[in-house]
Scaffold this active site. Sequence first.
Site, PDB file in Angstrom:
ATOM      1  CB  SER A 142      -0.850  -0.011   1.282  1.00 11.01           C
ATOM      2  OG  SER A 142      -1.494   1.237   1.476  1.00 11.01           O
ATOM      3  CE1 TYR A 155      -4.636  -1.965   5.049  1.00 12.72           C
ATOM      4  CE2 TYR A 155      -3.304  -0.013   4.649  1.00 12.72           C
ATOM      5  CZ  TYR A 155      -4.087  -1.044   4.177  1.00 12.72           C
ATOM      6  OH  TYR A 155      -4.310  -1.159   2.818  1.00 12.72           O
TER       7      TYR A 155
HETATM    8  P1  NAD Z   1     -11.629  -5.769  -0.249  1.00 16.10           P
HETATM    9  O1  NAD Z   1     -12.256  -5.674   1.091  1.00 16.10           O
HETATM   10  O2  NAD Z   1     -12.426  -5.459  -1.473  1.00 16.10           O
HETATM   11  O3  NAD Z   1     -10.955  -7.191  -0.470  1.00 16.10           O
HETATM   12  C1  NAD Z   1     -10.310  -7.875   0.575  1.00 16.10           C
HETATM   13  C2  NAD Z   1     -10.261  -9.323   0.226  1.00 16.10           C
HETATM   14  O4  NAD Z   1      -9.597 -10.026   1.302  1.00 16.10           O
HETATM   15  C3  NAD Z   1     -11.641  -9.952   0.087  1.00 16.10           C
HETATM   16  O5  NAD Z   1     -11.635 -10.927  -0.927  1.00 16.10           O
HETATM   17  C4  NAD Z   1     -11.848 -10.611   1.456  1.00 16.10           C
HETATM   18  O6  NAD Z   1     -12.754 -11.689   1.419  1.00 16.10           O
HETATM   19  C5  NAD Z   1     -10.432 -11.085   1.725  1.00 16.10           C
HETATM   20  N1  NAD Z   1     -10.194 -11.391   3.135  1.00 16.10           N
HETATM   21  C6  NAD Z   1     -10.375 -10.610   4.220  1.00 16.10           C
HETATM   22  N2  NAD Z   1     -10.077 -11.305   5.340  1.00 16.10           N
HETATM   23  C7  NAD Z   1      -9.702 -12.555   4.939  1.00 16.10           C
HETATM   24  C8  NAD Z   1      -9.281 -13.721   5.616  1.00 16.10           C
HETATM   25  N3  NAD Z   1      -9.201 -13.769   6.956  1.00 16.10           N
HETATM   26  N4  NAD Z   1      -8.983 -14.812   4.883  1.00 16.10           N
HETATM   27  C9  NAD Z   1      -9.087 -14.792   3.533  1.00 16.10           C
HETATM   28  N5  NAD Z   1      -9.472 -13.707   2.840  1.00 16.10           N
HETATM   29  C10 NAD Z   1      -9.775 -12.606   3.541  1.00 16.10           C
HETATM   30  O7  NAD Z   1     -10.372  -4.786  -0.170  1.00 16.10           O
HETATM   31  P2  NAD Z   1      -9.286  -4.315  -1.242  1.00 16.10           P
HETATM   32  O8  NAD Z   1      -9.240  -2.843  -1.135  1.00 16.10           O
HETATM   33  O9  NAD Z   1      -9.460  -4.965  -2.560  1.00 16.10           O
HETATM   34  O10 NAD Z   1      -7.963  -4.857  -0.527  1.00 16.10           O
HETATM   35  C11 NAD Z   1      -7.104  -5.805  -1.088  1.00 16.10           C
HETATM   36  C12 NAD Z   1      -5.691  -5.491  -0.640  1.00 16.10           C
HETATM   37  O11 NAD Z   1      -5.312  -4.226  -1.148  1.00 16.10           O
HETATM   38  C13 NAD Z   1      -5.514  -5.399   0.869  1.00 16.10           C
HETATM   39  O12 NAD Z   1      -4.296  -5.997   1.244  1.00 16.10           O
HETATM   40  C14 NAD Z   1      -5.476  -3.914   1.118  1.00 16.10           C
HETATM   41  O13 NAD Z   1      -4.768  -3.598   2.282  1.00 16.10           O
HETATM   42  C15 NAD Z   1      -4.765  -3.444  -0.123  1.00 16.10           C
HETATM   43  N6  NAD Z   1      -4.900  -2.040  -0.458  1.00 16.10           N
HETATM   44  C16 NAD Z   1      -6.122  -1.485  -0.688  1.00 16.10           C
HETATM   45  C17 NAD Z   1      -6.198  -0.154  -1.017  1.00 16.10           C
HETATM   46  C18 NAD Z   1      -7.502   0.529  -1.309  1.00 16.10           C
HETATM   47  O14 NAD Z   1      -7.523   1.747  -1.428  1.00 16.10           O
HETATM   48  N7  NAD Z   1      -8.595  -0.189  -1.462  1.00 16.10           N
HETATM   49  C19 NAD Z   1      -5.047   0.613  -1.118  1.00 16.10           C
HETATM   50  C20 NAD Z   1      -3.822   0.014  -0.882  1.00 16.10           C
HETATM   51  C21 NAD Z   1      -3.761  -1.320  -0.561  1.00 16.10           C
END
Ligand code: NAD
Length: 260
Positions: A142, A155
């Site tokens: 991130s 985080y």
């Molecule tokens: P999201 O909530 O859409 O997706 C998260 C995914 O992780 C889902 O498929 C969920 O089911 C899964 N998950 C959560 N807990 C779990 C567990 N215990 N076991 C298995 N699967 C689990 O969120 P996203 O934004 O797509 O996030 C995905 C990644 O991207 C994360 O690591 C997040 O930190 C990172 N990220 C997101 C952003 C943003 O702005 N959305 C920015 C930077 C990084």
Amino acid sequence: MLKGKAAAITGSTSGIGLGMAEALAAQGCDILINGLGDEAEIERIRSGLEDRFGVRVRYSPADMSRPDEVRAMVAEAEAAFGRLDVLINNAGIQHTEPIEAFPPERWDAVIAINLSSAFHSIAAALPGMRRRGWGRIINTASAHGLVASVEKAAYVAAKHGIVGLTKVVALETAGTGITCNAICPGWVRTPLVERQIERIAAERELTIDAAARELLGAKQPSGAFVTPAQIGAMAVFLCGDAAEQITGAALPIDGGWTAQ
Ligand code: NAD
């Protein structure tokens, strides 16, 4: 480009992970998807990927907070496809609160899912990659893997941790045909961020649109969200021959967030 290869992508039933699954499947890669959620909805996603891209797609319900399930997921992918060439550690959760109020059990959960799961999956996937002399490990870090924000102790610690883990794995695999990199997205409008937008809207009595603009305005100079498809395209690039010498990198895709 990835025909005959197989990938496991954690947290790919939603958001960024699903974007990466679509991008890799479009290149002919077989995929093991993983994540939590409604069973029927996940089956719709799984079969939808198979139908659209003509690849094999399996689903693992492994809970990324449980080391034994993480390692079993890697074994399941290898058994299903006979190989695991690409591992994408993407599952993640968020909890926001000042550190004095931060519940210890939320700290533990964020560290387990956002950081420790990658340690376990990488350890389990590397022997096969080394045998085949080829592998791509991509960790979704991130902008918070490079800089900090308030109220995100767990985080930010986990994301900085995964950038460090990425570098160690890159060094330990250098010259073996395996690369390990971290992608560092800025704001992407997924369910994880939608909850933060809703909180801003409630706290400041704003519409959802105004709250989304507020969230972007505070951090992301481009004023626009990064899309899961753009991150998927970056993952595909990292899987290609052109990226063979990119390893140990933490690559921002953040509309200028970390340039400030
Ligand atoms: P999201 O909530 O859409 O997706 C998260 C995914 O992780 C889902 O498929 C969920 O089911 C899964 N998950 C959560 N807990 C779990 C567990 N215990 N076991 C298995 N699967 C689990 O969120 P996203 O934004 O797509 O996030 C995905 C990644 O991207 C994360 O690591 C997040 O930190 C990172 N990220 C997101 C952003 C943003 O702005 N959305 C920015 C930077 C990084």
